[in-house]
Design an enzyme around this catalytic site. Structure first.
Site, PDB file in Angstrom:
ATOM      1  N   ALA A 157       0.837  -1.203   0.000  1.00 10.48           N
ATOM      2  CA  ALA A 157       0.000   0.000   0.000  1.00 10.48           C
ATOM      3  C   ALA A 157       0.871   1.252   0.000  1.00 10.48           C
ATOM      4  O   ALA A 157       0.565   2.237  -0.687  1.00 10.48           O
ATOM      5  CB  ALA A 157      -0.930  -0.005   1.210  1.00 10.48           C
ATOM      6  N   GLY A 172       2.076   1.656  -3.475  1.00  7.64           N
ATOM      7  CA  GLY A 172       0.949   2.067  -4.317  1.00  7.64           C
ATOM      8  C   GLY A 172       0.568   3.518  -4.117  1.00  7.64           C
ATOM      9  O   GLY A 172       0.250   4.235  -5.070  1.00  7.64           O
ATOM     10  N   ASP A 173       0.607   3.981  -2.866  1.00  9.73           N
ATOM     11  CA  ASP A 173       0.303   5.383  -2.587  1.00  9.73           C
ATOM     12  C   ASP A 173       1.283   6.303  -3.303  1.00  9.73           C
ATOM     13  O   ASP A 173       0.899   7.356  -3.821  1.00  9.73           O
ATOM     14  CB  ASP A 173       0.351   5.662  -1.081  1.00  9.73           C
ATOM     15  CG  ASP A 173      -0.883   5.154  -0.345  1.00  9.73           C
ATOM     16  OD1 ASP A 173      -1.866   4.773  -1.017  1.00  9.73           O
ATOM     17  OD2 ASP A 173      -0.856   5.134   0.898  1.00  9.73           O
ATOM     18  N   GLY A 174       2.545   5.914  -3.332  1.00 10.25           N
ATOM     19  CA  GLY A 174       3.554   6.727  -4.017  1.00 10.25           C
ATOM     20  C   GLY A 174       3.311   6.790  -5.510  1.00 10.25           C
ATOM     21  O   GLY A 174       3.405   7.863  -6.125  1.00 10.25           O
TER      22      GLY A 174
END
Length: 90
Positions: free
Chosen positions: A33, A36-38
């Site tokens: 996560a 993925g956020d990056g």
């Protein structure tokens, strides 16, 4: 980590300089996560910069509307009906 190339980077953290990788299935969901956020944040910022003429403060504010947990939840709610059952199960 590749012991042959392991070193301390200039910022103080210990990071390998080679491309040895860990199988993604061995990572925790939180680590994935985080990555993925990056990726999502970079994509959103690129779209905000290329599609608006906002100043730096407004760019940050506008991108934050999409990158925040609330914004990501809204995006998921919009996309969820389009996902296959297999994608929803992930």
């Amino acid at each position: 980590m590749c012991s042959e190339h392991a070193t301390t980077n200039p910022c103080g953290g210990a990071l390998p300089l080679c491309e040895d990788t860990i199988d993604l299935r061995e990572h925790s969901p939180l680590a994935l996560a985080f990555m993925g956020d990056g990726v999502y944040g970079r994509r959103v910022r690129r779209l905000v910069v290329t599609r608006t003429r906002l100043g730096p403060g407004r760019l940050h504010s506008e991108a934050g509307k999409f990158v925040s947990a609330k914004g990501q939840f809204a995006a998921l709610a919009a996309l969820e009906p389009l996902l296959t059952q297999e994608e929803q199960d992930v």
